[in-house]
Design an enzyme around this catalytic site. Structure first.
Site, PDB file in Angstrom:
ATOM      1  N   ASP A 535     -18.563 -29.033  -4.994  1.00  0.00           N
ATOM      2  CA  ASP A 535     -17.526 -29.039  -3.961  1.00  0.00           C
ATOM      3  C   ASP A 535     -17.623 -30.366  -3.207  1.00  0.00           C
ATOM      4  OD1 ASP A 535     -15.485 -28.146  -2.345  1.00  0.00           O
ATOM      5  OD2 ASP A 535     -16.639 -26.570  -1.367  1.00  0.00           O
ATOM      6  N   ASP A 611      -8.714 -25.494  -1.034  1.00  0.00           N
ATOM      7  CA  ASP A 611      -8.771 -24.581   0.105  1.00  0.00           C
ATOM      8  C   ASP A 611      -7.381 -24.086   0.486  1.00  0.00           C
ATOM      9  OD1 ASP A 611     -11.460 -25.011   0.042  1.00  0.00           O
ATOM     10  OD2 ASP A 611     -11.469 -26.462   1.683  1.00  0.00           O
TER      11      ASP A 611
END
Length: 937
Positions: A535, A611
């Site tokens: 990430d 996200d």
């Protein structure tokens, strides 16, 4: 960390969590974009010097290009490549500093293979080259290149004259002008030029006049961030037109429609890997990944281009059809319609590097997929658990929490394959470590999960906490492996651990070092059943400009981040994937998920759309986003089920599970501040429906696995727009709310709140489509309203296809590997069908040594046949055929006879329903590796 620094960091994080567009640049705030976009279409200052031509190995032509405004010369190279592809490359002829070019093997899988090209015609003003069914016409003045296929122009370069190549130069202070005795300024240069006449003018052509300087060329400020631009302006840009094409697609990642829109009244589409929380929908803002690949499609053909540049890039799009003014449209009506050929014009602008364009000439969409795959590689066949269901959250609290989640999936009889741990599992955000209080015995935890055939994933981000007691950081610092700031010191930014530094993954030596961190001896507490999630690898820098690196950060060989920004995340993914390969001694297929990506990322792992939010709009936008990413080669991709932020209600979560079950990567994930939303804690009705969606995913794993194998070998995406298989159907050209899985399944997820039915377009005038649950029949070439209560996702199998499924659902995919197949045979109007199945051990690389089966199934003239497609593949397996369901059979048979070579014919049990024309042949009992036939009479 002192309290003041901690407070500042927390303020920074809060600002990011409430992100707004003001945190990210517009084109007007990006100096090079503003300069390029200010150019007006017209006559180009660039001309080709025809007397400079050189031909190399009958496959590459070199010519010089002169900028008549500043006398700078460029080098043009045009090459013919294998598989109906061409390459156009433009660089400075004699730069004062080496310009960045992406190393071969990074985006490109290797050096592209050349093929012979002939000079067909040559004049003083042009040269025509030929290869296969194509011509390449290079025009001298003004410079342009046209690619012509079967006498039709399909791609044209610099037709609008928007080529702009900012050559490297030294920043100079204008010299003080001399004054004469009477105080008047003298212009010595002009006097000398007048005295020298034309001869002096010719000499001055070789000089490089100082161009007029504009704001942002030598330094630039955005908000409070200063970009030093030590090497000055170096951007490149050019227009690429698609004559005959109204629609273009690709250039992910954007939260926008699949068919790209004109940017006439908006910013251009931007490619610049950024951490964009709660991203907005239907705009061209940059997101986490960047793939500069575009396809154009019309009813005759598909073509594509790959802009091989990893710097920040903006793309303007204008359509002659879309941008027609009112008067021209009225003229069309008066004249009974216009014969004008549509054209889409695009304008590509990159901050640095060179112009390096691959032109993929199709002519079919399948051809373009394959051509691009030959350049950047294909998606490697994932292990079976990778394409199964994944359960994730930021964060499962501790070992007991993991144990309970795992147990509850079993209690409610819901299959899953992988449980994930986010950043809170570490010791103070130090990656490759464990929080000793929350996870005191991580190996035992992983082994307990693995005992049920499951895996675990932990997050490993690229930022390293600046702490000399953190062994990974200390080693990287001592080895001088870190990215440097503009002053040559270790770059210091903020991320989850606070003060952080980043390894320079652009350096192969650093990638090799990073890979060793995944060895079991180095990653203490890990096991072979633990896999990895990268990430924040755009990279995300909380206190950096646009929440990322400063552009004047220095990488290997002195190149700046501005030169290769979009590649950084891919290098992290590559190094991590190679670490897992190193751990298994190259025996086991790795699984890595990455947020950032670029062209070629498909070779190393999966990606997701970042996200997103638990809102209906984000569910809906996931379809065009994934279609775009799949089109650009990164086919192992998905969106967080339920949305990362916010708390979706039960209806939205249920519909999202139904959609996710028919997308390539299937993972539920949620933010740390959201309510728990595991499937088993939903209201009972919703829990049962979600369970059925997950079970449907597991039943179709044989189809998914076969599609991913075809993807590795042919480059074709499992998830594809309808026009790929129905290229002449204009109704499909702007459609992005339904899609195909391979050629067999049509999927139309429900993406509107309260929706209990939907219009489904069934392509193919002569096609038949069958509801996969009821086998209700629909004719192709029409749009039909289909009931879709909460318990149903509209999925349809194409008539003429055979789909393998496994209907014995267990707690994980690895426990299903020896289970039998059910073959669903949906007949077309000729009562025929075909399909295929790929089988191997589902986890190792042994298939690349021939340990696999690739079977072909056919049904024709009342006979079902199974035979090997590939004689090079052979493997022993316990998998067998339990049932064959034939749908669309108009006449009830009187007998079903199984024929296997070397054995006596066997009468099989069957039953037939005249109501839905369904024949069920029970327990042929034949091993899937066996050639056999079943004759109906």
């Amino acid at each position: 960390m002192n309290w003041l620094l901690l407070c500042v960091l927390l303020i920074s994080v809060v600002e990011i969590l409430s992100v707004s567009r003001e945190n990210f640049k517009t084109c007007d705030q990006s100096g090079f974009c503003k300069r390029h976009r200010a150019m007006q279409p017209g006559s180009s200052p660039y001309v080709v010097l025809m007397d400079s031509i050189k031909i190399f190995e009958s496959s590459t032509v070199e010519l010089q290009i002169l900028n008549t405004k500043n006398n700078v010369r460029l080098l043009l190279q045009v090459s013919a490549l294998k598989d109906n592809t061409a390459r156009v490359k433009i660089n400075e002829l004699d730069p004062i500093k080496k310009r960045y070019e992406i190393p071969v093997g990074d985006a490109l899988v290797g050096e592209p293979k050349l093929q012979n090209m002939k000079v067909l015609e040559r004049t003083d003003g042009s040269i025509t080259l030929g290869f296969e069914d194509n011509k390449i016409l290079i025009t001298s003045k003004p410079f342009r290149i046209d690619f012509i296929n079967n006498d039709e122009a399909v791609v044209s370069i610099n037709t609008q004259g928007l080529l702009k190549f900012e050559h490297y130069r030294k920043k100079e202070t204008p010299p003080a002008q001399e004054e004469t005795a009477d105080g008047q300024e003298s212009d010595t240069n002009n006097e000398e030029q007048q005295e020298g006449g034309d001869e002096a003018g010719e000499e001055n052509k070789e000089e490089t006049p100082q161009e007029e300087e504009e704001s942002g060329m030598w330094e630039e400020t955005f908000k409070n961030f200063h970009d030093s631009k030590p090497f000055g302006p170096s951007s490149v840009g050019m227009d690429v037109s698609f004559p005959g094409f109204e629609h273009v697609y690709g250039i992910p990642q954007h939260a926008d429609s699949f068919a790209l829109k004109t940017t006439k009244s908006t910013d251009p589409y931007r490619l610049f890997n950024l951490d964009v929380f709660e991203y907005e929908l239907y705009n061209p803002m940059a997101l986490y990944g960047s793939i500069p690949v575009m396809m154009a499609h019309n009813e005759k053909r598909t073509v594509g281009i790959f802009w091989h540049n990893a710097a920040e890039t903006w793309i303007d799009i204008s359509s002659n059809t879309a941008d027609k003014n009112f008067l021209s449209k009225m003229a069309d009506l008066v004249n009974g319609g216009s014969n004008e050929i549509p054209q889409t014009d695009t304008h590509w602008m990159s901050e640095s590097g060179v112009i390096d364009i691959f032109i993929m000439l199709g002519p079919s969409a399948h051809d373009v997929y394959y051509q691009y795959a030959q350049l950047t590689g294909t998606t490697n066949l994932p292990p079976l658990f990778g394409i199964s269901y994944h359960q994730c959250r930021w964060n499962y609290n501790d070992q007991e929490d993991v144990k309970n989640v795992d147990a509850n999936f079993d209690l409610y009889d819901i299959p899953y394959d992988v449980i994930w741990l986010d950043i809170e599992h570490t010791d103070g955000k130090r990656y490759f470590t464990w929080d000793g209080e929350k996870f005191p015995n991580s190996e035992e935890m992983i082994n307990n999960v693995a005992a049920k055939g499951r895996k675990m994933v932990t997050i490993v981000d690229p930022h390293l906490k600046r702490d000399d007691n953190f062994a990974v950081y200390k080693e990287a610092k001592d080895l001088d492996h870190m990215v440097k700031n503009k002053d040559g010191n270790e770059y210091d930014g903020w991320c989850w651990p606070g003060s952080s530094s980043w390894p320079d993954f652009t350096n192969p030596e650093v990638r090799r070092w990073w890979a060793t961190k995944f060895l079991l001896d180095n990653y203490k507490g890990s096991t072979p059943a633990l896999f990895t999630w990268n990430d924040m690898n755009e990279p995300s820098v909380f206190n950096g400009p646009e929440i990322t690196f400063h552009k004047d950060v220095i990488h290997m060989d002195g190149f700046e981040n501005r030169d290769m920004h979009n590649l950084y995340g891919q290098y992290v993914l590559q190094a991590t994937s190679e670490g897992l390969l190193l751990r298994s001694e190259n025996k086991e297929r790795p699984f890595v998920l990455s947020r950032a990506f670029f062209a070629g990322s498909q070779r190393y792992g999966a990606i997701w759309t970042g996200d997103n939010m638990g809102e209906w709009g984000h569910l809906k936008i996931s379809l065009p986003m994934l279609l775009s990413i799949n089109l650009a080669g990164v086919t192992f991709s998905g969106a967080d089920v339920g949305g990362f932020f916010k708390n979706p209600d039960a209806e939205l979560l249920t519909r999202w599970y139904q959609a996710g079950a028919f997308q390539p990567f299937f993972r539920a994930h949620a933010h740390i501040d959201t309510k728990r939303r595991e499937p088993y804690i939903q209201p009972e009705e919703n829990m049962k429906i979600i369970r059925q969606a997950i079970i449907a995913r597991y039943s179709y794993l044989p189809l998914w696995y076969t599609l991913f194998y075809e993807g590795e070998t042919k480059g074709i995406a499992p998830m594809r727009p309808l026009w790929v298989e129905y290229p002449a159907d204009k109704n499909t050209f702007t459609m992005d709310d339904e899609y195909l899985l391979g050629t067999s399944l049509l999927v139309k997820p429900i993406t509107e709140q309260g929706q209990t039915g939907t219009q489904v377009y069934f392509p193919g005038q002569n096609e038949l489509w069958y509801d996969v649950e009821t086998f209700k029949l629909y004719n192709g070439g029409q749009s039909v309203y289909v009931d879709a209560p909460l318990s149903k996702i509209p999925v349809f199998q194409r008539g003429g296809s055979i789909v393998p499924r496994k209907l014995r659902i267990r707690r994980s995919s690895s426990l299903m590997v020896h289970d039998p197949f059910t073959l669903i045979v949906c007949l077309d109007k000729k009562e025929s069908a075909k399909g295929n199945l790929y089988v191997d051990d589902y986890h190792s690389f042994n298939y690349r040594r021939g340990e696999y089966l690739h079977r072909e199934f056919t049904f024709d003239q009342n006979e079902f046949r199974s035979q090997s497609v590939d004689v090079h593949g052979n493997i022993s397996t316990k998998e067998w055929i339990e049932k064959i369901i034939v749908v669309g059979l108009n006449k009830e048979p009187s007998k079903a006879v199984l024929n296997v070579k070397g054995k006596e014919p066997q009468i099989l049990q069957w039953e037939y329903s005249s109501y839905d024309k369904e024949l069920i042949i029970r327990k042929p009992g034949v091993n899937i590796a066996t050639d056999f036939s079943i004759q109906l009479s």
